[in-house]
Design a protein around this motif. Structure first.
Motif, PDB file in Angstrom:
ATOM      1  N   GLU A   1     -73.403 -28.496  -1.297  1.00 10.92           N
ATOM      2  CA  GLU A   1     -74.421 -29.405  -0.788  1.00 10.92           C
ATOM      3  C   GLU A   1     -75.621 -28.652  -0.234  1.00 10.92           C
ATOM      4  O   GLU A   1     -76.392 -29.174   0.562  1.00 10.92           O
ATOM      5  CB  GLU A   1     -73.819 -30.333   0.254  1.00 10.92           C
ATOM      6  N   GLY A   2     -75.787 -27.393  -0.654  1.00 14.22           N
ATOM      7  CA  GLY A   2     -77.010 -26.674  -0.330  1.00 14.22           C
ATOM      8  C   GLY A   2     -76.978 -25.895   0.950  1.00 14.22           C
ATOM      9  O   GLY A   2     -78.036 -25.546   1.488  1.00 14.22           O
ATOM     10  N   GLY A   3     -75.803 -25.595   1.475  1.00 14.06           N
ATOM     11  CA  GLY A   3     -75.701 -24.843   2.725  1.00 14.06           C
ATOM     12  C   GLY A   3     -76.391 -23.493   2.650  1.00 14.06           C
ATOM     13  O   GLY A   3     -76.363 -22.826   1.629  1.00 14.06           O
ATOM     14  N   ASN A   4     -77.021 -23.126   3.739  1.00 14.65           N
ATOM     15  CA  ASN A   4     -77.682 -21.823   3.890  1.00 14.65           C
ATOM     16  C   ASN A   4     -78.804 -21.605   2.887  1.00 14.65           C
ATOM     17  O   ASN A   4     -79.142 -20.479   2.554  1.00 14.65           O
ATOM     18  CB  ASN A   4     -76.664 -20.686   3.785  1.00 14.65           C
ATOM     19  N   GLY A   5     -79.331 -22.689   2.382  1.00  9.69           N
ATOM     20  CA  GLY A   5     -80.486 -22.557   1.505  1.00  9.69           C
ATOM     21  C   GLY A   5     -80.166 -22.193   0.071  1.00  9.69           C
ATOM     22  O   GLY A   5     -81.076 -21.951  -0.722  1.00  9.69           O
ATOM     23  N   THR A   6     -78.893 -22.144  -0.317  1.00  5.69           N
ATOM     24  CA  THR A   6     -78.549 -21.786  -1.700  1.00  5.69           C
ATOM     25  C   THR A   6     -78.718 -23.016  -2.590  1.00  5.69           C
ATOM     26  O   THR A   6     -77.763 -23.568  -3.105  1.00  5.69           O
ATOM     27  CB  THR A   6     -77.112 -21.263  -1.809  1.00  5.69           C
ATOM     28  N   THR A   7     -79.944 -23.420  -2.755  1.00  2.00           N
ATOM     29  CA  THR A   7     -80.223 -24.617  -3.549  1.00  2.00           C
ATOM     30  C   THR A   7     -80.829 -24.292  -4.907  1.00  2.00           C
ATOM     31  O   THR A   7     -81.176 -25.183  -5.653  1.00  2.00           O
ATOM     32  CB  THR A   7     -81.192 -25.542  -2.787  1.00  2.00           C
ATOM     33  N   GLY A   8     -80.987 -23.018  -5.208  1.00  2.00           N
ATOM     34  CA  GLY A   8     -81.644 -22.663  -6.465  1.00  2.00           C
ATOM     35  C   GLY A   8     -80.698 -22.348  -7.586  1.00  2.00           C
ATOM     36  O   GLY A   8     -80.838 -22.844  -8.699  1.00  2.00           O
ATOM     37  N   GLY A   9     -79.711 -21.493  -7.320  1.00  2.00           N
ATOM     38  CA  GLY A   9     -78.814 -21.053  -8.373  1.00  2.00           C
ATOM     39  C   GLY A   9     -77.883 -22.147  -8.843  1.00  2.00           C
ATOM     40  O   GLY A   9     -77.604 -23.106  -8.134  1.00  2.00           O
ATOM     41  N   ILE A  10     -77.391 -21.990 -10.044  1.00  2.00           N
ATOM     42  CA  ILE A  10     -76.456 -22.971 -10.598  1.00  2.00           C
ATOM     43  C   ILE A  10     -75.649 -22.312 -11.715  1.00  2.00           C
ATOM     44  O   ILE A  10     -76.183 -21.486 -12.464  1.00  2.00           O
ATOM     45  CB  ILE A  10     -77.219 -24.212 -11.119  1.00  2.00           C
ATOM     46  N   PHE A  11     -74.362 -22.615 -11.768  1.00  2.00           N
ATOM     47  CA  PHE A  11     -73.417 -22.215 -12.818  1.00  2.00           C
ATOM     48  C   PHE A  11     -72.847 -20.803 -12.667  1.00  2.00           C
ATOM     49  O   PHE A  11     -71.842 -20.491 -13.299  1.00  2.00           O
ATOM     50  CB  PHE A  11     -74.009 -22.371 -14.224  1.00  2.00           C
ATOM     51  N   ASN A  12     -73.444 -19.917 -11.874  1.00  2.00           N
ATOM     52  CA  ASN A  12     -72.940 -18.550 -11.827  1.00  2.00           C
ATOM     53  C   ASN A  12     -71.497 -18.469 -11.351  1.00  2.00           C
ATOM     54  O   ASN A  12     -70.676 -17.772 -11.951  1.00  2.00           O
ATOM     55  CB  ASN A  12     -73.834 -17.677 -10.942  1.00  2.00           C
ATOM     56  N   THR A  13     -71.146 -19.152 -10.249  1.00  2.00           N
ATOM     57  CA  THR A  13     -69.777 -19.055  -9.755  1.00  2.00           C
ATOM     58  C   THR A  13     -68.798 -19.733 -10.710  1.00  2.00           C
ATOM     59  O   THR A  13     -67.646 -19.327 -10.819  1.00  2.00           O
ATOM     60  CB  THR A  13     -69.654 -19.665  -8.352  1.00  2.00           C
ATOM     61  N   PHE A  14     -69.252 -20.744 -11.434  1.00  2.00           N
ATOM     62  CA  PHE A  14     -68.417 -21.369 -12.466  1.00  2.00           C
ATOM     63  C   PHE A  14     -68.143 -20.398 -13.599  1.00  2.00           C
ATOM     64  O   PHE A  14     -66.996 -20.225 -14.036  1.00  2.00           O
ATOM     65  CB  PHE A  14     -69.119 -22.630 -12.986  1.00  2.00           C
ATOM     66  N   LEU A  15     -69.187 -19.733 -14.081  1.00  2.00           N
ATOM     67  CA  LEU A  15     -69.010 -18.772 -15.169  1.00  2.00           C
ATOM     68  C   LEU A  15     -68.149 -17.590 -14.714  1.00  2.00           C
ATOM     69  O   LEU A  15     -67.365 -17.055 -15.500  1.00  2.00           O
ATOM     70  CB  LEU A  15     -70.366 -18.303 -15.676  1.00  2.00           C
ATOM     71  N   ASP A  16     -68.281 -17.182 -13.449  1.00  2.00           N
ATOM     72  CA  ASP A  16     -67.397 -16.159 -12.901  1.00  2.00           C
ATOM     73  C   ASP A  16     -65.930 -16.563 -13.083  1.00  2.00           C
ATOM     74  O   ASP A  16     -65.086 -15.763 -13.493  1.00  2.00           O
ATOM     75  CB  ASP A  16     -67.643 -15.973 -11.391  1.00  2.00           C
ATOM     76  N   ALA A  17     -65.628 -17.808 -12.745  1.00  2.00           N
ATOM     77  CA  ALA A  17     -64.243 -18.264 -12.693  1.00  2.00           C
ATOM     78  C   ALA A  17     -63.604 -18.350 -14.065  1.00  2.00           C
ATOM     79  O   ALA A  17     -62.391 -18.155 -14.199  1.00  2.00           O
ATOM     80  CB  ALA A  17     -64.161 -19.620 -11.989  1.00  2.00           C
TER      81      ALA A  17
END
Length: 613
Positions: free
Chosen positions: A286-302
């Motif tokens: 939900e955008g905690g700590n301002g991480t509102t830009g990136g998308i999909f990286n942690t999914f692709l990691d997994a």
């Protein structure tokens, strides 16, 4: 510190050809997908690169402190500030940012003989976050605007109550009011699945979700009213990524995106299963700590452990500013999950952003990963967006468009040529499922929702891929749009409105308006290309199931087959996708940047893919 090594020149030059070899129906290697070990071996840096960089590093850092990752993609080591400065001939600084300390330098210098072997060093000019501390209480789960992984439109699909609920689960007379599973079967010529049929355990359909969560009670209500062949209690298999959890405990917290995806996909694939990739803990989702830009990286990691350490286009691992950092004191306290889940044969994604929202290098690295997943036999489907040729309001301009709000804004990750983009169609009032559909286009001020039209256009980052070139050329030759254009993404230096040689979006389409859903215990209608992607992906998952029954394999990247056999799709020739104060593009005969090649014709699709190796 981490030193990203450049992947070998052979991979850089041949990766596209490798994917076409296993994806094009005219290739003798069609369907002969690679193993993960094959991909690792092909993309890893050369021995010359690893040895040259190790020798340079050891001039300052003892070799015993150097760790080369398993995929040979980068060196990792601890260094004092003095060692780092001596190594890179620079000076490091730290600044406070979002209650974190960002360590960076303004520039760094490498020996000439080393430069050709290194892609990226962190901390460097972009910096690395250090000393992560507690950043406040957890964000409460709710139906608000999600953070970095945005369902199209920046929020869950627009839900509204409907004045008329279909009288029974097979009624087709009201498909211009509410699209039910029966309407979809009539539109795309497929039968309800046999609920007692034997299905492969290796062919679960994957669905990505982030910051939005399904409710079992809503799924049960939908099954009871529209698909009695699906037992109440049927639910997706949860593959939790970095603390992602579902379903919600309170019905009032149900998410419009998740419910929409599952209430569309289950009726098509059951008794095949669905795997839910619920990504990121609630704080970050939900955008905690301002991480509102990136998308999909942690999914692709997994789903591919090598992605965690893969270097390409100036990016290595997760971006320290755009992406979450785990363990997270506000949520998931485990380590970042790398390679913990096997990717399913088919994955549907109804989330995205605009190209302008993220660095090109970030997008190119992800695009390379989609290529690798295609090599390994995974088909990726992504919703093309809900703002026509424009963007989201306030995203860089009042109307979300580029260069003072005039230039068309492409969507991301849709511009990557190695996934399948799905636009949206609609059964308009007074039409039936036996009439041709039109491009979805709801004008501003329409009941219950803001303006919505099927996302489409041309990438400013990626050029037109070879498999699409003939279709795009025909579109320009026979239906040339009435707008000035530019080349190579250089819109600031022209009066053009779209990139003439960009990757065309979308590839295909499916229904995406007035979809019958249950959300938070209430029946209503929803829509968006968020609906179109799981519909098309579910049909492909069924085709993969039929191929497995006769001893064949998954399909992987399907675009080369689609573009070389467009007759398996129903061409959409009416409608447009306005945005940026313009009419946008028109849906015309053949491929167009509104509905792509068209909507599914399941019998034709099945016949073709069963005939291929």
């Amino acid at each position: 510190m981490r030193v990203g090594l450049k992947h070998n020149d052979n991979a850089a030059q041949n990766a596209h050809s490798w994917l076409m070899d296993v994806s094009h129906p005219g290739s003798v290697k069609f369907g002969k997908h690679w193993t993960q070990d094959d991909v690792l071996e092909a993309f890893r840096p050369t021995k010359e690169t690893t040895d040259t960089v190790a020798e340079w590093l050891s001039s300052i850092i003892d070799k015993s402190r150097l760790k080369l990752t398993d995929n040979k993609a980068w060196y990792a080591f601890d260094a004092t500030v003095a060692e780092a400065e001596a190594l890179l001939h620079t000076e490091f600084y730290h600044v406070e940012q979002d209650e974190r300390s960002l360590v960076h330098c303004n520039e760094y210098h490498l020996p000439k003989h080393v430069q050709q072997h290194i892609d990226y060093i962190t901390p460097g000019v972009k910096g690395t976050m250090m000393n992560v501390e507690s950043r406040g209480s957890k964000v409460k789960r709710g139906f608000g605007k999600p953070g970095k992984g945005k369902p199209w439109g920046g929020q869950p699909p627009k839900w509204h109550p409907t004045p008329k609920m279909p009288h029974n689960n097979t009624e087709l007379a009201t498909c211009d009011v509410a699209i039910t599973p029966a309407c979809l079967r009539a539109l795309y010529h497929f039968d309800a699945p046999d609920p007692h049929g034997k299905v492969s355990k290796s062919n679960s359909m994957g669905i990505f979700e982030e910051g939005d969560f399904y409710a079992q009670q809503d799924l049960n209500s939908f099954f009871t009213n529209f698909t009695r062949y699906i037992p109440n209690g049927t639910h997706p298999i949860l593959d939790s990524v970095d603390g992602g959890l579902a379903p919600v405990a309170n019905l009032s917290d149900a998410g419009g995106e998740s419910n929409l995806d599952f209430e569309l996909a289950f009726p098509i694939v059951y008794p095949q299963t669905i795997t839910l990739y619920q990504v990121d803990d609630l704080y970050y989702a939900e955008g905690g700590n301002g991480t509102t830009g990136g998308i999909f990286n942690t999914f692709l990691d997994a789903i591919d452990g090598s992605y965690c350490t893969y270097s390409a286009y100036g990016e290595t691992g997760n971006d320290p500013v755009l992406d979450p950092t785990y363990p997270d004191p506000n949520g998931y306290m485990g380590p970042l999950q790398c390679g913990v889940y096997k990717p399913t044969n088919v994955i549907s994604i109804s989330y995205g952003e605009q190209e302008q929202d993220l660095p090109a290098c970030y997008q190119k690295r992800q695009c390379n990963e989609f290529l690798k997943l295609g090599l390994m036999g995974t088909s990726i489907f992504v919703a093309s967006g809900d703002t026509g040729v424009g963007g989201l309001r306030g995203d860089g301009s009042p109307n979300g468009c580029l260069r003072n709000g005039t230039v068309f804004s492409p969507t991301q990750p849709n511009s990557c040529p190695y996934l399948t983009n799905v636009g949206a169609t609609k059964v308009y009032p007074g039409k039936t499922v036996y009439d041709p559909e039109s491009a979805a286009n709801d004008l501003a001020g329409a009941p219950y929702r803001s303006a919505y039209s099927s996302g489409g256009g041309f990438s400013n980052i990626f050029t037109t891929p070879d498999y699409q070139q003939a279709a795009v050329n025909m579109y320009f030759r026979e239906h040339n749009p009435p707008y000035p254009y530019y080349y190579n993404g250089q819109y600031n230096n022209s009066v053009g409105l779209y990139n003439r040689n960009g990757r065309g979006i979308p590839d295909v389409a499916a229904n995406g308006d007035n979809i019958a859903v249950y959300v938070a215990g209430r029946f209503g209608l929803s829509g968006g290309t968020s609906a179109s992607s799981p519909i098309f992906a579910a049909l492909i998952n069924r085709i993969v199931e039929e191929r497995l029954k006769i001893g064949k394999g998954p399909l992987g990247f399907i675009n080369p087959t689609l573009y070389s056999h467009p007759y398996i799709l129903q061409d959409i020739k009416n409608g447009s996708n306005p945005g940026c104060g313009m009419n946008g593009f028109d849906a015309v005969s053949g491929w167009d940047p509104v509905t792509g090649l068209g909507t599914p014709n399941y019998p034709k699709m099945l016949k073709l893919w069963l005939s291929l190796p």
